[in-house]
Design an enzyme around this catalytic site. Structure first.
Site, PDB file in Angstrom:
ATOM      1  N   ASP A 136       0.819  -1.226   0.000  1.00  0.00           N
ATOM      2  CA  ASP A 136       0.000   0.000   0.000  1.00  0.00           C
ATOM      3  C   ASP A 136       0.847   1.268   0.000  1.00  0.00           C
ATOM      4  O   ASP A 136       0.437   2.292   0.556  1.00  0.00           O
ATOM      5  CB  ASP A 136      -0.951   0.038   1.217  1.00  0.00           C
ATOM      6  N   LYS A 184       2.065   2.285  -5.059  1.00  0.00           N
ATOM      7  CA  LYS A 184       2.689   1.784  -6.294  1.00  0.00           C
ATOM      8  C   LYS A 184       1.820   2.088  -7.504  1.00  0.00           C
ATOM      9  O   LYS A 184       2.317   2.413  -8.567  1.00  0.00           O
ATOM     10  CB  LYS A 184       2.872   0.260  -6.214  1.00  0.00           C
ATOM     11  N   GLY A 227      -4.414  -4.416  -4.726  1.00  0.00           N
ATOM     12  CA  GLY A 227      -5.570  -3.633  -5.179  1.00  0.00           C
ATOM     13  C   GLY A 227      -5.163  -2.225  -5.480  1.00  0.00           C
ATOM     14  O   GLY A 227      -4.411  -1.616  -4.728  1.00  0.00           O
ATOM     15  N   HIS A 228      -5.617  -1.712  -6.614  1.00  0.00           N
ATOM     16  CA  HIS A 228      -5.295  -0.341  -6.976  1.00  0.00           C
ATOM     17  C   HIS A 228      -6.553   0.314  -7.535  1.00  0.00           C
ATOM     18  O   HIS A 228      -7.157  -0.196  -8.472  1.00  0.00           O
ATOM     19  CB  HIS A 228      -4.157  -0.343  -8.001  1.00  0.00           C
ATOM     20  N   GLN A 237       2.298  -5.918  -3.165  1.00  0.00           N
ATOM     21  CA  GLN A 237       2.654  -5.972  -1.732  1.00  0.00           C
ATOM     22  C   GLN A 237       3.971  -5.185  -1.507  1.00  0.00           C
ATOM     23  O   GLN A 237       4.193  -4.217  -2.202  1.00  0.00           O
ATOM     24  CB  GLN A 237       2.767  -7.408  -1.228  1.00  0.00           C
ATOM     25  N   GLY A 291     -10.766  -3.099   2.594  1.00  0.00           N
ATOM     26  CA  GLY A 291     -11.437  -1.988   3.277  1.00  0.00           C
ATOM     27  C   GLY A 291     -11.058  -1.889   4.751  1.00  0.00           C
ATOM     28  O   GLY A 291     -11.577  -1.053   5.480  1.00  0.00           O
ATOM     29  N   ARG A 340      -5.977   0.640   8.173  1.00  0.00           N
ATOM     30  CA  ARG A 340      -4.560   0.277   8.272  1.00  0.00           C
ATOM     31  C   ARG A 340      -3.967   0.761   9.595  1.00  0.00           C
ATOM     32  O   ARG A 340      -4.404   1.766  10.138  1.00  0.00           O
ATOM     33  CB  ARG A 340      -3.784   0.899   7.116  1.00  0.00           C
ATOM     34  N   GLY A 385       0.431  14.246  -3.578  1.00  0.00           N
ATOM     35  CA  GLY A 385      -1.033  14.248  -3.627  1.00  0.00           C
ATOM     36  C   GLY A 385      -1.496  13.092  -4.483  1.00  0.00           C
ATOM     37  O   GLY A 385      -0.674  12.401  -5.092  1.00  0.00           O
TER      38      GLY A 385
HETATM   39  P1  IMP Z   1      -2.307 -12.809   1.748  1.00  0.00           P
HETATM   40  O1  IMP Z   1      -1.363 -12.261   0.724  1.00  0.00           O
HETATM   41  O2  IMP Z   1      -3.758 -12.568   1.419  1.00  0.00           O
HETATM   42  O3  IMP Z   1      -2.017 -14.242   2.083  1.00  0.00           O
HETATM   43  O4  IMP Z   1      -2.065 -12.003   3.127  1.00  0.00           O
HETATM   44  C1  IMP Z   1      -0.852 -12.106   3.850  1.00  0.00           C
HETATM   45  C2  IMP Z   1      -0.473 -10.774   4.478  1.00  0.00           C
HETATM   46  O5  IMP Z   1      -0.111  -9.860   3.452  1.00  0.00           O
HETATM   47  C3  IMP Z   1      -1.597 -10.090   5.277  1.00  0.00           C
HETATM   48  O6  IMP Z   1      -1.016  -9.360   6.334  1.00  0.00           O
HETATM   49  C4  IMP Z   1      -2.192  -9.108   4.260  1.00  0.00           C
HETATM   50  O7  IMP Z   1      -2.830  -8.021   4.882  1.00  0.00           O
HETATM   51  C5  IMP Z   1      -0.927  -8.680   3.543  1.00  0.00           C
HETATM   52  N1  IMP Z   1      -1.171  -8.219   2.160  1.00  0.00           N
HETATM   53  C6  IMP Z   1      -1.405  -8.979   1.072  1.00  0.00           C
HETATM   54  N2  IMP Z   1      -1.544  -8.212  -0.011  1.00  0.00           N
HETATM   55  C7  IMP Z   1      -1.398  -6.940   0.376  1.00  0.00           C
HETATM   56  C8  IMP Z   1      -1.400  -5.685  -0.320  1.00  0.00           C
HETATM   57  O8  IMP Z   1      -1.555  -5.598  -1.546  1.00  0.00           O
HETATM   58  N3  IMP Z   1      -1.210  -4.591   0.457  1.00  0.00           N
HETATM   59  C9  IMP Z   1      -0.977  -4.667   1.792  1.00  0.00           C
HETATM   60  N4  IMP Z   1      -0.946  -5.802   2.470  1.00  0.00           N
HETATM   61  C10 IMP Z   1      -1.156  -6.945   1.774  1.00  0.00           C
END
Ligand code: IMP
Length: 431
Positions: A13, A16, A40-41, A223, A307, A310, A420
């Site tokens: 998050d 990117k 997710g974007h 990630q 949702g 954080r 921004g």
């Molecule tokens: P998983 O990838 O769904 O197995 O989640 C494993 C960990 O990675 C958890 O703490 C999720 O919240 C975190 N995570 C997975 N994808 C994202 C992302 O795109 N942004 C932030 N955290 C993520």
């Protein structure tokens, strides 16, 4: 033109999507190399907000070939939904998107197992996104996964039957969770056949052809390094490698094809899900610090995929320095600087302290990291607005001082600064 790997270097998050969106028009190819619909974007397409989880955000740009590499795991129905939203907005997605024949499919049993495992972990849960990411990568590594190309295999039916029997046995007997029906799986496979097979390609081959023709390429990570299965806060991580090296194996290219590694980080830190976070100030479970609340509220810190609110905290230079090393980052893109506007002071964690000992690196054991206390440097804040600033000379002196200190402590130059949410809200610092 340089080929760039753009990765997150905190806990995901980092913004990117915006940086990729900004660079995409300068590129001929944008390729995803790991992760899946856990990313997710949010894009605004034709006035409507759409969250893209799998389709690279370069898809909006004419002339940019978007690729989903073999290192990703894909949910067919998610790609189909994203394609529908894009088509409805007039984006000719089928012309611009290709998906690797070697991609592993996320099928309904992966989501069921993800949910069952998390429920069984109780308080020790990882806080996954629930998208079946871990179980899909497990199947891949265990050599029983179903890849896109396997939809054409003679023995597909038997393999699906065997996997489903085995998974349902686990769900029923061990987890006491609802079973997955064959009809659900068949529905997902039908979508894959209809929508994904026409876009199937040998992505490595495409990349090599484009490279020889002189194309500029952007390899887009998902990630962040602290969620890397090897270098993150294991076991509170995702199930893939998120470092720049993953681009090589996740696309089928060699190291000589990469010229720059752009490490994207916020001017502070956030995390969703469980696991250590040394500079944490604020979370939905009752940790309340005014600066942390400021970061959460002003930064609108809610997950794009889940949702979830954080967790927020100060910039952790130990984390970023670690990521710069393990991912070979050549330049930083610092995002959301404007969120710090109005804070009387800004802190930077430069080391940790544990049992009276000073640490300057990330310990491999998550419990050891959990026991670390941040050692802060405190810098004066600024009251001026940096929102939308594009000229570095117009930044408040204290903001410039913070960036200079970040460069020094992390051992990496800042190449981009986002001020921004809009594409235009950016300062660039050419090397
Ligand atoms: P998983 O990838 O769904 O197995 O989640 C494993 C960990 O990675 C958890 O703490 C999720 O919240 C975190 N995570 C997975 N994808 C994202 C992302 O795109 N942004 C932030 N955290 C993520």
């Amino acid at each position: 033109m340089a080929n760039i790997v753009a990765i997150g270097i905190q806990w995901g998050d980092e913004g990117k999507g915006k940086i990729v969106d900004l660079l995409a028009p300068e590129m001929d190819v944008v390729a995803r190399f790991q992760g899946g619909p856990n990313a997710g974007h949010t894009l605004v397409i034709g006035g409507e907000k759409t969250v893209l989880h799998l389709v690279p955000s370069g898809i909006l740009h004419e002339g940019v070939l978007c690729l989903i590499g073999n290192g990703t795991v894909v949910t067919p129905s998610t790609i189909a939904e994203e394609m529908d939203a894009l088509l409805a907005a007039g984006v000719p997605v089928a012309e611009r998107l290709r998906i690797s024949d070697r991609c592993h499919l996320i099928l309904p049993w992966h989501r069921a197992l993800d949910a069952a495992r998390e429920a069984a972990r109780g308080k020790a849960r990882i806080g996954t996104t629930g998208r079946g990411i871990g179980p899909a990568y497990e199947d891949k590594t265990a050599r029983r996964g179903i890849r896109l190309i396997d939809l054409l295999a003679d023995d597909l039916d038997a393999r699906i039957g065997e996997q489903l029997d085995w998974t349902n046995f686990l769900l029923r007997e061990y987890f006491h969770a609802p079973e997955v029906s064959r009809a659900e799986v068949d529905a997902e496979l039908a979508i894959a056949r209809e929508r994904l097979l026409p876009l199937m390609a040998d992505v490595s081959q495409l990349l090599h052809e484009r490279h020889e023709a002189g194309a500029a390429m952007l390899f887009e990570g998902a990630q962040g390094v602290m969620l890397d299965v090897d270098f993150g806060t294991y076991p509170f991580v995702t199930s893939s490698n998120t470092v720049s090296g993953a681009a090589l194996a996740g696309l089928g290219v060699g190291p000589a094809m990469i010229d720059e590694v752009l490490g994207i980080c916020k001017a502070y830190t956030t995390r969703v899900g469980a696991g250590p976070f040394p500079t944490e100030l604020y979370n939905a479970d009752g940790m309340e610090d005014p600066a942390g609340r400021h970061l959460a509220e002003k930064g609108s810190e809610f997950g794009a995929t889940t949702g979830r609110p954080r967790r927020t905290g100060w910039f952790d230079a130990v984390v970023v320095r670690h990521a710069v090393r393990v991912a070979g980052v050549t330049g930083l893109a610092v995002t959301k600087l404007d969120v710090l506007d109005g804070l009387p002071e800004v802190k930077l964690c430069v080391a940790y302290e544990r049992d009276g000992e000073r640490l300057t690196h990330i310990p491999a054991d998550a419990r050891a990291l959990d026991a670390c206390r941040p050692v802060y440097e405190t810098l004066p804040g600024w009251s001026e607005s940096t929102y939308g600033v594009t000229d570095p000379a117009r930044l408040p002196a204290n903001a410039r001082a913070l960036l200079a200190r970040i460069e020094e402590v992390c051992g990496c130059p800042v190449r981009m600064l986002s001020t921004g949410p809009d594409r235009g809200h950016i300062c660039r610092f050419p090397g």
